[in-house]
Design a protein around this motif. Structure first.
Motif, PDB file in Angstrom:
ATOM      1  N   TYR A 312      14.966  16.112  64.286  1.00  0.00           N
ATOM      2  CA  TYR A 312      15.557  16.204  62.946  1.00  0.00           C
ATOM      3  C   TYR A 312      14.962  17.370  62.169  1.00  0.00           C
ATOM      4  CZ  TYR A 312      15.992  15.040  57.964  1.00  0.00           C
ATOM      5  OH  TYR A 312      16.203  15.101  56.606  1.00  0.00           O
ATOM      6  N   ALA A 375      19.482  12.369  65.390  1.00  0.00           N
ATOM      7  CA  ALA A 375      18.783  13.452  64.684  1.00  0.00           C
ATOM      8  C   ALA A 375      19.772  14.468  64.134  1.00  0.00           C
ATOM      9  CB  ALA A 375      17.787  14.123  65.628  1.00  0.00           C
ATOM     10  N   ARG A 378      21.779  13.045  61.077  1.00  0.00           N
ATOM     11  CA  ARG A 378      20.917  12.999  59.891  1.00  0.00           C
ATOM     12  C   ARG A 378      20.682  14.403  59.329  1.00  0.00           C
ATOM     13  NH1 ARG A 378      15.576  10.786  61.488  1.00  0.00           N
ATOM     14  NH2 ARG A 378      15.149  11.178  59.276  1.00  0.00           N
TER      15      ARG A 378
END
Length: 572
Positions: A312, A375, A378
């Motif tokens: 992320y 990831a 997000r």
């Protein structure tokens, strides 16, 4: 009274659109290996054993250097060392060494030199890229000779700052050692723009001029020079004005804003990246965004895969670097030539045609794929730029639908958990003939295509990457490759699917007009060539480019393609 200083110039072929100023340091690797006259009597069994041991040592070195090059320079460049491993175990070479030892009574070093002489001469007599493969054979030969004789390897990693390396030739092993933070450039007497040294120079963002010829040998060590990798000029003892221009950069000006063709069509010019340093370089060179984020670099050179949080942060950093641009992340492309120690990758006879790319993400690596998608979704909500997700090595509609189902399931799970996320653009790489043929069906499933010309050329021409014997077939100017690109663009016409390109072909300014004429909306490349391609885009007239593309795509031979590009003012 002497007159004003006058530049003296040598002419070669520019390898990079960059210029540098520095001091000549001559590199003569042949001086490190000197073979005495062979003895009259040798023990054939012992000499063959020496050769086998040296081959194993060379193999270990090459495998290590391949991994180092993959990390430091790029995955395409690392393939060179895979080709060297092939040469190392070539039956013609092995049989030649054995014959020189057993029949001619030569010790192992002399036998190696004799066995390589014929193949090197054979490649030297060929044209184009095949001729330049002689340097690969020399590289393997010299490595074996160094190991057999115990000679010290010349360390190009420890050159003084501001060095300009002059050499008859630079092998891939040589060029991979050069540090752009220290070396101001290099110049060779031999070689061309398609040589491995030139390709490495572009990836390393090193000013380079190749093929200068015999005049290079007249330049003394310590001479101050300007290396203009755009025009191919090498200026000796340059004037203050010439030095100042080079220090300021003779390459194309960096354009931070997007560019348009001369008739107003905006073209996205993006960069291919894999490491944080490459993202920084892409910003500095004026890239509009990232057209290929090689996410597998997050997974290699470690003992366990990166977690969701680490991924992320990496994706968000890339998005924040291009707040007004797009970042296209290729999902995990493991397999083929990208081994990962902690994964149970099968040993396959032909890994490039095996369990790799999206096949593993939908199979054995499904858990890793889901973590990566979490990831990415997000990051799509948190990062400043626009995120796009791209699937590698797609061959069927079913693969695309299955991957989209996984993405939607991940999004639903994030919804239920109350985790902020966003649905990114969703696209596929066009790398296989199957994807080209299924283009109209795929275009209705995705938001974009990105043509990976390195693999596409390999699969269309049945010419493996890393196999230098068929490198001429992998040339992007092969008519079949150009027609595959044309058909991909046609498949997307009339849909909402845009078409980009992220292979090495996209970074060649001499092919920019052709690619825009074929209808591409985006070009992504090594950051070093972004300014030159942007500059070339502004000079393109779309109607004229379409005419060129039609003319070139109708060619039936590579020679005709080259001639038609040349007749339009393009360099072959």
């Amino acid at each position: 009274m002497s007159g004003p200083a006058v530049d003296r110039r040598l002419q070669g072929e520019g390898a990079t659109p960059l210029a540098g100023v520095g001091t000549v340091v001559w590199y003569r690797p042949d001086d490190s290996v000197d073979l005495d006259e062979p003895p009259e009597d040798v023990d054939p069994e012992a000499e063959l054993a020496r050769f086998e041991e040296a081959s194993e040592t060379a193999r270990t070195e090459l495998e290590r250097e391949r991994e180092e090059t993959r990390e430091r320079v790029g995955e395409e460049e690392a393939e060179v060392f895979g080709a060297h491993l092939q040469f190392l175990s070539d039956p013609m070479i092995e049989d030649g060494v054995e014959a020189a030892v057993t029949d001619d009574g030569l010790p192992a070093p002399h036998a190696v030199r004799a066995a390589f002489a014929g193949p090197i001469e054979q490649f030297e007599g060929m044209d184009g890229r095949m001729k330049e493969r002689a340097d690969d054979l020399r590289d393997v030969r010299d490595r074996l000779l160094r190991i057999l004789t115990g000679a010290e390897r010349v360390d190009l990693r420890s050159l003084p700052e501001g060095s300009v390396v002059f050499a008859e030739r630079l092998t891939p092993s040589d060029t991979a050692q050069l540090d752009p933070a220290v070396v101001a450039g290099f110049v060779t007497a031999t070689g061309g723009r398609t040589s491995h040294a030139a390709i490495f120079a572009r990836s390393l963002a090193l000013p380079a001029v190749v093929g200068v010829g015999a005049g290079l040998y007249e330049v003394d060590e310590g001479t101050e020079v300007v290396v203009d990798g755009d025009t191919g000029e090498v200026v000796l003892n340059p004037t203050e004005e010439t030095r100042a221009r080079a220090s300021g950069g003779l390459d194309a000006p960096v354009r931070e804003a997007p560019v348009e063709t001369s008739d107003g069509k905006e073209i996205e010019v993006a960069a291919n990246v894999g490491r944080p340093a490459e993202i920084e370089a892409a910003v500095e060179r004026g890239a509009d965004g990232v057209g290929l984020y090689r996410s597998e670099f997050l997974f290699v050179d470690r003992d366990a895969p990166p977690g969701e949080a680490e991924q992320y942060e990496a994706y968000r950093d890339a998005l924040d670097a291009f707040p007004d641009g797009r970042v296209v992340v290729r999902t995990l492309d493991i397999g083929g030539d990208k081994p990962v120690p902690y994964l149970d990758l099968p040993e396959e006879e032909n890994p490039f045609l095996g369990d790799r790319g999206i096949r593993r993400s939908l199979g054995n690596d499904a858990d890793l794929f889901e973590t990566q998608l979490r990831a990415l979704l997000r990051a799509a909500a948190a990062g400043a730029g626009d995120l796009a997700v791209m699937l590698p090595l797609v061959s069927t509609v079913e693969e695309v639908r299955a991957a989209r189902t996984r993405l939607e399931a991940v999004a639903s799970a994030l919804d239920e958990a109350g985790v902020d996320h966003a649905i990114p653009e969703f696209g596929v790489m066009i790398e296989t003939p199957a994807a080209v043929l299924m283009g109209p069906d795929l275009a209705s499933e995705v938001d974009f295509f990105s043509i990976g010309t390195n693999d596409l050329a390999q699969y269309v021409m049945a010419a493996a990457r890393g196999n230098e014997r068929v490198s001429e077939l992998r040339d992007f100017r092969q008519p079949a490759v150009i027609r595959a690109i044309r058909e991909t663009v046609r498949a997307a016409e009339g849909t909402e699917c845009w078409v980009g390109m992220c292979g090495e072909m996209a970074g060649d300014p001499d092919l920019t007009e052709l690619l825009l004429g074929l209808g591409l909306d985006e070009l992504s490349m090594s950051a070093v060539t972004v300014p030159a391609v942007k500059q070339r885009v502004t000079a393109v007239d779309t109607d004229e480019a379409r005419e060129l593309a039609t003319h070139v795509a109708s060619a039936s031979t590579k020679e005709q393609v080259v001639d038609r590009l040349t007749s339009q003012g393009e360099s072959p």
